[in-house]
Design a protein around this motif. Structure first.
Motif, PDB file in Angstrom:
ATOM      1  N   THR A  21      32.466  39.135  38.985  1.00  0.00           N
ATOM      2  CA  THR A  21      32.024  40.520  38.852  1.00  0.00           C
ATOM      3  C   THR A  21      32.612  41.421  39.928  1.00  0.00           C
ATOM      4  O   THR A  21      32.660  42.629  39.758  1.00  0.00           O
ATOM      5  CB  THR A  21      30.489  40.633  38.871  1.00  0.00           C
ATOM      6  OG1 THR A  21      29.997  40.195  40.130  1.00  0.00           O
ATOM      7  CG2 THR A  21      29.875  39.820  37.735  1.00  0.00           C
ATOM      8  N   GLY A  22      33.033  40.835  41.029  1.00  0.00           N
ATOM      9  CA  GLY A  22      33.671  41.597  42.101  1.00  0.00           C
ATOM     10  C   GLY A  22      35.177  41.567  41.936  1.00  0.00           C
ATOM     11  O   GLY A  22      35.695  41.596  40.822  1.00  0.00           O
ATOM     12  N   HIS A  23      35.881  41.474  43.042  1.00  0.00           N
ATOM     13  CA  HIS A  23      37.341  41.453  43.026  1.00  0.00           C
ATOM     14  C   HIS A  23      37.861  40.106  43.506  1.00  0.00           C
ATOM     15  O   HIS A  23      37.134  39.316  44.108  1.00  0.00           O
ATOM     16  CB  HIS A  23      37.902  42.567  43.910  1.00  0.00           C
ATOM     17  CG  HIS A  23      37.649  43.930  43.344  1.00  0.00           C
ATOM     18  ND1 HIS A  23      38.356  44.436  42.290  1.00  0.00           N
ATOM     19  CD2 HIS A  23      36.741  44.873  43.677  1.00  0.00           C
ATOM     20  CE1 HIS A  23      37.918  45.637  41.998  1.00  0.00           C
ATOM     21  NE2 HIS A  23      36.921  45.934  42.819  1.00  0.00           N
TER      22      HIS A  23
ATOM     23  N   THR B 299      34.007  34.217  35.025  1.00  0.00           N
ATOM     24  CA  THR B 299      33.731  35.635  35.213  1.00  0.00           C
ATOM     25  C   THR B 299      33.521  35.884  36.703  1.00  0.00           C
ATOM     26  O   THR B 299      32.738  35.172  37.341  1.00  0.00           O
ATOM     27  CB  THR B 299      32.473  36.074  34.442  1.00  0.00           C
ATOM     28  OG1 THR B 299      32.695  35.868  33.042  1.00  0.00           O
ATOM     29  CG2 THR B 299      32.155  37.538  34.690  1.00  0.00           C
TER      30      THR B 299
ATOM     31  N   TYR C  66      44.895  41.214  35.604  1.00  0.00           N
ATOM     32  CA  TYR C  66      44.339  41.708  36.870  1.00  0.00           C
ATOM     33  C   TYR C  66      45.291  41.422  38.018  1.00  0.00           C
ATOM     34  O   TYR C  66      45.812  40.308  38.150  1.00  0.00           O
ATOM     35  CB  TYR C  66      42.993  41.014  37.116  1.00  0.00           C
ATOM     36  CG  TYR C  66      42.311  41.393  38.396  1.00  0.00           C
ATOM     37  CD1 TYR C  66      41.502  42.529  38.460  1.00  0.00           C
ATOM     38  CD2 TYR C  66      42.450  40.627  39.546  1.00  0.00           C
ATOM     39  CE1 TYR C  66      40.864  42.877  39.624  1.00  0.00           C
ATOM     40  CE2 TYR C  66      41.815  40.968  40.713  1.00  0.00           C
ATOM     41  CZ  TYR C  66      41.024  42.100  40.763  1.00  0.00           C
ATOM     42  OH  TYR C  66      40.376  42.444  41.924  1.00  0.00           O
TER      43      TYR C  66
ATOM     44  N   ASP D 166      32.831  38.601  45.236  1.00  0.00           N
ATOM     45  CA  ASP D 166      34.282  38.520  45.337  1.00  0.00           C
ATOM     46  C   ASP D 166      34.729  37.067  45.508  1.00  0.00           C
ATOM     47  O   ASP D 166      33.970  36.215  45.961  1.00  0.00           O
ATOM     48  CB  ASP D 166      34.775  39.323  46.550  1.00  0.00           C
ATOM     49  CG  ASP D 166      34.473  40.807  46.447  1.00  0.00           C
ATOM     50  OD1 ASP D 166      34.527  41.355  45.324  1.00  0.00           O
ATOM     51  OD2 ASP D 166      34.179  41.428  47.485  1.00  0.00           O
TER      52      ASP D 166
ATOM     53  N   GLY E  27      36.506  41.709  37.984  1.00  0.00           N
ATOM     54  CA  GLY E  27      36.346  43.062  38.496  1.00  0.00           C
ATOM     55  C   GLY E  27      35.351  43.906  37.731  1.00  0.00           C
ATOM     56  O   GLY E  27      34.936  43.573  36.625  1.00  0.00           O
ATOM     57  N   PRO E  28      34.987  45.011  38.356  1.00  0.00           N
ATOM     58  CA  PRO E  28      34.018  45.921  37.741  1.00  0.00           C
ATOM     59  C   PRO E  28      34.477  46.468  36.385  1.00  0.00           C
ATOM     60  O   PRO E  28      33.670  46.771  35.530  1.00  0.00           O
ATOM     61  CB  PRO E  28      33.886  47.045  38.767  1.00  0.00           C
ATOM     62  CG  PRO E  28      34.313  46.439  40.056  1.00  0.00           C
ATOM     63  CD  PRO E  28      35.342  45.416  39.699  1.00  0.00           C
ATOM     64  N   SER E  29      35.799  46.556  36.163  1.00  0.00           N
ATOM     65  CA  SER E  29      36.291  47.050  34.872  1.00  0.00           C
ATOM     66  C   SER E  29      36.564  45.909  33.895  1.00  0.00           C
ATOM     67  O   SER E  29      37.113  46.128  32.817  1.00  0.00           O
ATOM     68  CB  SER E  29      37.542  47.906  35.067  1.00  0.00           C
ATOM     69  OG  SER E  29      38.550  47.154  35.695  1.00  0.00           O
ATOM     70  N   GLU E  30      36.171  44.690  34.261  1.00  0.00           N
ATOM     71  CA  GLU E  30      36.255  43.504  33.413  1.00  0.00           C
ATOM     72  C   GLU E  30      37.661  43.248  32.881  1.00  0.00           C
ATOM     73  O   GLU E  30      37.876  43.013  31.704  1.00  0.00           O
ATOM     74  CB  GLU E  30      35.245  43.596  32.266  1.00  0.00           C
ATOM     75  CG  GLU E  30      33.822  43.675  32.748  1.00  0.00           C
ATOM     76  CD  GLU E  30      32.788  43.710  31.634  1.00  0.00           C
ATOM     77  OE1 GLU E  30      33.149  43.870  30.454  1.00  0.00           O
ATOM     78  OE2 GLU E  30      31.599  43.583  31.962  1.00  0.00           O
TER      79      GLU E  30
ATOM     80  N   TYR F 253      29.085  36.222  41.151  1.00  0.00           N
ATOM     81  CA  TYR F 253      28.538  37.573  41.245  1.00  0.00           C
ATOM     82  C   TYR F 253      28.891  38.144  42.612  1.00  0.00           C
ATOM     83  O   TYR F 253      28.027  38.421  43.439  1.00  0.00           O
ATOM     84  CB  TYR F 253      27.024  37.548  41.037  1.00  0.00           C
ATOM     85  CG  TYR F 253      26.620  37.074  39.672  1.00  0.00           C
ATOM     86  CD1 TYR F 253      26.584  37.961  38.603  1.00  0.00           C
ATOM     87  CD2 TYR F 253      26.293  35.743  39.445  1.00  0.00           C
ATOM     88  CE1 TYR F 253      26.217  37.525  37.329  1.00  0.00           C
ATOM     89  CE2 TYR F 253      25.927  35.302  38.181  1.00  0.00           C
ATOM     90  CZ  TYR F 253      25.891  36.198  37.133  1.00  0.00           C
ATOM     91  OH  TYR F 253      25.535  35.765  35.878  1.00  0.00           O
TER      92      TYR F 253
END
Length: 116
Positions: free
Chosen positions: A82-84, A80, A108, A66, A100-103, A64
């Motif tokens: 959630t950051g970059h 997963t 990526y 980077d 990332g935020p855009s999943e 949760y």
């Protein structure tokens, strides 16, 4: 940290870090050879590897924050983030990830570690 442990705070180590089936309510940073996160672990902060330290995260784990690798491999498998991800593109390996935020998946493009 092994076996369904919970650590409240950050892990900041000069050596290798292994987190297996555990929760870290903070970030993980190391200047050792490896940071390994497995077994469905949850990291509620950033995972930062100093120069030359490799990151290997797998097994349904969630970060949760980077993931940052400076001049070391960043290998994500069934994870997963959630950051970059900040890593040199040649050092980034991914399989079955959400980033990332855009999943985004493995298409990526990691960001430059110098921008972290």
């Amino acid at each position: 940290i092994y076996g369904s442990s919970t650590l409240v705070g950050n892990i900041d180590a000069d050596g290798d870090v292994d987190v297996d089936s555990s929760v870290v309510a903070g970030g993980v940073e190391s200047s050792g050879n490896d940071i390994t996160v497995t077994g469905g672990s949850d990291i509620y902060g950033d995972v930062v590897a100093q120069s030359g330290t490799n990151i290997d995260i797998d097994g349904g784990s969630v970060v949760y924050g980077d993931v940052v690798g400076y001049d070391g491999d960043v290998d994500l498998d069934s994870v997963t983030v959630t950051g970059h991800v900040y890593a040199d593109s040649g050092d980034f390996v991914c399989n079955n990830v959400t980033v990332g935020p855009s999943e985004d998946g493995c298409g990526y493009s990691p960001r430059d570690p110098g921008d972290y």
